[in-house]
Design a protein around this motif. Structure first.
Motif, PDB file in Angstrom:
ATOM      1  N   MET A  29      -5.672   9.543   3.362  1.00 51.74           N
ATOM      2  CA  MET A  29      -5.800   8.118   3.677  1.00 51.74           C
ATOM      3  C   MET A  29      -6.937   7.866   4.654  1.00 51.74           C
ATOM      4  O   MET A  29      -7.079   8.572   5.666  1.00 51.74           O
ATOM      5  CB  MET A  29      -4.491   7.575   4.253  1.00 51.74           C
ATOM      6  CG  MET A  29      -4.583   6.155   4.778  1.00 51.74           C
ATOM      7  SD  MET A  29      -2.989   5.486   5.322  1.00 51.74           S
ATOM      8  CE  MET A  29      -2.388   4.793   3.773  1.00 51.74           C
TER       9      MET A  29
ATOM     10  N   CYS B 196       1.246   5.203   0.253  1.00 55.19           N
ATOM     11  CA  CYS B 196       0.569   6.421   0.700  1.00 55.19           C
ATOM     12  C   CYS B 196       1.401   7.631   0.298  1.00 55.19           C
ATOM     13  O   CYS B 196       2.502   7.833   0.803  1.00 55.19           O
ATOM     14  CB  CYS B 196       0.381   6.394   2.226  1.00 55.19           C
ATOM     15  SG  CYS B 196      -0.339   7.917   2.876  1.00 55.19           S
TER      16      CYS B 196
ATOM     17  N   ILE C  51       0.868  -1.182   0.000  1.00 51.14           N
ATOM     18  CA  ILE C  51       0.000   0.000   0.000  1.00 51.14           C
ATOM     19  C   ILE C  51       0.903   1.229   0.000  1.00 51.14           C
ATOM     20  O   ILE C  51       1.728   1.399   0.908  1.00 51.14           O
ATOM     21  CB  ILE C  51      -0.929   0.031   1.225  1.00 51.14           C
ATOM     22  CG1 ILE C  51      -1.834  -1.199   1.250  1.00 51.14           C
ATOM     23  CG2 ILE C  51      -1.775   1.311   1.229  1.00 51.14           C
ATOM     24  CD1 ILE C  51      -2.662  -1.326   2.526  1.00 51.14           C
TER      25      ILE C  51
ATOM     26  N   TYR D 127      -7.828   5.681   7.423  1.00 55.16           N
ATOM     27  CA  TYR D 127      -7.114   4.768   8.301  1.00 55.16           C
ATOM     28  C   TYR D 127      -7.894   3.475   8.543  1.00 55.16           C
ATOM     29  O   TYR D 127      -7.316   2.387   8.553  1.00 55.16           O
ATOM     30  CB  TYR D 127      -6.824   5.440   9.648  1.00 55.16           C
ATOM     31  CG  TYR D 127      -5.880   6.616   9.584  1.00 55.16           C
ATOM     32  CD1 TYR D 127      -5.064   6.837   8.468  1.00 55.16           C
ATOM     33  CD2 TYR D 127      -5.782   7.516  10.634  1.00 55.16           C
ATOM     34  CE1 TYR D 127      -4.204   7.915   8.408  1.00 55.16           C
ATOM     35  CE2 TYR D 127      -4.913   8.598  10.595  1.00 55.16           C
ATOM     36  CZ  TYR D 127      -4.143   8.796   9.468  1.00 55.16           C
ATOM     37  OH  TYR D 127      -3.282   9.872   9.416  1.00 55.16           O
TER      38      TYR D 127
ATOM     39  N   GLN E 254     -10.134   2.003   6.616  1.00 55.76           N
ATOM     40  CA  GLN E 254     -10.121   1.179   5.422  1.00 55.76           C
ATOM     41  C   GLN E 254      -8.747   0.543   5.215  1.00 55.76           C
ATOM     42  O   GLN E 254      -8.634  -0.631   4.821  1.00 55.76           O
ATOM     43  CB  GLN E 254     -10.500   2.025   4.199  1.00 55.76           C
ATOM     44  CG  GLN E 254     -10.604   1.241   2.899  1.00 55.76           C
ATOM     45  CD  GLN E 254     -11.656   0.155   2.938  1.00 55.76           C
ATOM     46  OE1 GLN E 254     -12.713   0.319   3.536  1.00 55.76           O
ATOM     47  NE2 GLN E 254     -11.370  -0.967   2.291  1.00 55.76           N
ATOM     48  N   THR E 255      -7.697   1.305   5.483  1.00 66.21           N
ATOM     49  CA  THR E 255      -6.346   0.779   5.335  1.00 66.21           C
ATOM     50  C   THR E 255      -6.094  -0.355   6.320  1.00 66.21           C
ATOM     51  O   THR E 255      -5.482  -1.373   5.979  1.00 66.21           O
ATOM     52  CB  THR E 255      -5.307   1.892   5.550  1.00 66.21           C
ATOM     53  OG1 THR E 255      -5.538   2.935   4.593  1.00 66.21           O
ATOM     54  CG2 THR E 255      -3.896   1.366   5.391  1.00 66.21           C
TER      55      THR E 255
ATOM     56  N   GLN F  17      -7.788  -3.419   5.032  1.00 72.41           N
ATOM     57  CA  GLN F  17      -7.031  -3.969   3.907  1.00 72.41           C
ATOM     58  C   GLN F  17      -5.793  -4.715   4.395  1.00 72.41           C
ATOM     59  O   GLN F  17      -5.481  -5.818   3.921  1.00 72.41           O
ATOM     60  CB  GLN F  17      -6.629  -2.834   2.958  1.00 72.41           C
ATOM     61  CG  GLN F  17      -6.031  -3.307   1.641  1.00 72.41           C
ATOM     62  CD  GLN F  17      -5.739  -2.144   0.700  1.00 72.41           C
ATOM     63  OE1 GLN F  17      -6.109  -0.987   0.962  1.00 72.41           O
ATOM     64  NE2 GLN F  17      -5.066  -2.440  -0.398  1.00 72.41           N
TER      65      GLN F  17
END
Length: 302
Positions: free
Chosen positions: A124, A118, A116, A126, A128-129, A132
């Motif tokens: 971003m 960034c 990922i 956070y 959702q990250t 993932q």
């Protein structure tokens, strides 16, 4: 009635758990429409499949692990080729995003493509990250394409600094295919701006091999790097322990960075090279069939 894609993936993963060999044969048949020959492999793809399954899987696992690969680079005196890290974490919840710089790169240690990037932390999400990352961390990548050397690698998250080229410069990746410790081919992208990357295979002295099915011009868009000899020297030293490995390096602002070792490029299912090239590259690999044959290391069962 067609099975949903998730059901197909689950069914295939169960086959791989029972036998990576059977899983590999199924993938090979689906891709090339002929049977995989593991008793007397001849082509590059067949020999890569044999190496994937029988060539000391446990040994290669040490270098597939992105954290241990970094440690190996340091022992060889190549720490200057590594992208500096911000931290290495065992759990997603250990990461405090608010404390990270504006730009950074997240990588998982146990799979390919688990990255990922960034470029602006303010944009971003956070939550959702984290979701993932959690999905990546939970995935047993060895089951996806029946690649045993990805099994039993401790999933960890590496956070690296974002390395970007200065104005008017571009970063270029050089994937160097090494056979028995000798760099033979350099794979580059002719034009990364195209929707479909235009790949070229070049010789170590920067001549087009015409091994690719799709023909692209070899012109100034992929000019020979000034550091070509250094790239080849690094690849030669790194590849010495292996019958075959692709050493992936990158140049940003004239500085060389190490990306990773790749033992099964394209999951040993490269459909971009033509058959004549597949045969020729196969001749460069001399396997120890009948002399030493390691048992297949099974993928994780969890």
């Amino acid at each position: 009635m067609k099975l949903p894609i998730q059901a197909k993936r689950y069914a295939f993963s169960q086959i791989v758990k029972l036998s990576p060999i059977v899983g590999s044969k199924l993938l090979f048949w689906k891709t090339f429409k002929y049977r995989l020959n593991l008793e007397n492999p001849q082509t590059f793809t067949e020999k890569l499949m044999w190496l994937k399954l029988f060539d000391d899987v446990e040994f290669k696992r040490r270098f597939t692990d992105k954290v241990k690969a970094r440690e190996y680079m340091i022992t060889l005196g190549y720490s200057h080729l590594l992208v500096p890290t911000i931290g290495i974490f065992d759990e997603v919840d250990d990461i405090i995003f608010e404390q990270l710089p504006r730009k950074f790169v997240l990588k998982c240690s146990h799979g390919a493509g688990f990255t990922i990037v960034c470029e602006n932390k303010r944009e971003m999400d956070y939550s959702q990250t984290k979701l993932q990352l959690a999905e990546m961390m939970a995935m047993d990548y060895s089951l996806k394409h029946a690649e045993p050397h990805y099994a039993m690698i401790q999933p960890r998250i590496i956070i690296e600094h974002f390395i970007e080229p200065s104005t008017n410069n571009v970063s270029n990746e050089y994937k160097i295919h090494c056979f028995h410790g000798e760099p033979k081919l350099i794979e580059v992208n002719a034009d990364c701006s195209m929707p479909k990357q235009q790949k070229l295979m070049l010789t170590y002295d920067w001549q087009n091999t015409d091994y690719m099915k799709e023909k692209f011009s070899h012109d100034e868009t992929i000019a020979k790097p000034e550091q070509l000899e250094e790239l080849l020297a690094i690849a030669k030293k790194l590849s010495k322990p292996f019958m075959y490995v692709r050493v992936d390096l990158e140049i940003v602002d004239e500085k060389i960075y190490f990306n990773n070792f790749t033992f099964s490029p394209d999951a040993c299912l490269n459909v971009d090279i033509h058959e004549e090239a597949n045969q020729k590259l196969g001749q460069w690999l001399e396997l120890n069939i009948g002399k030493t044959k390691q048992p297949v290391s099974y993928a994780r069962s969890k």
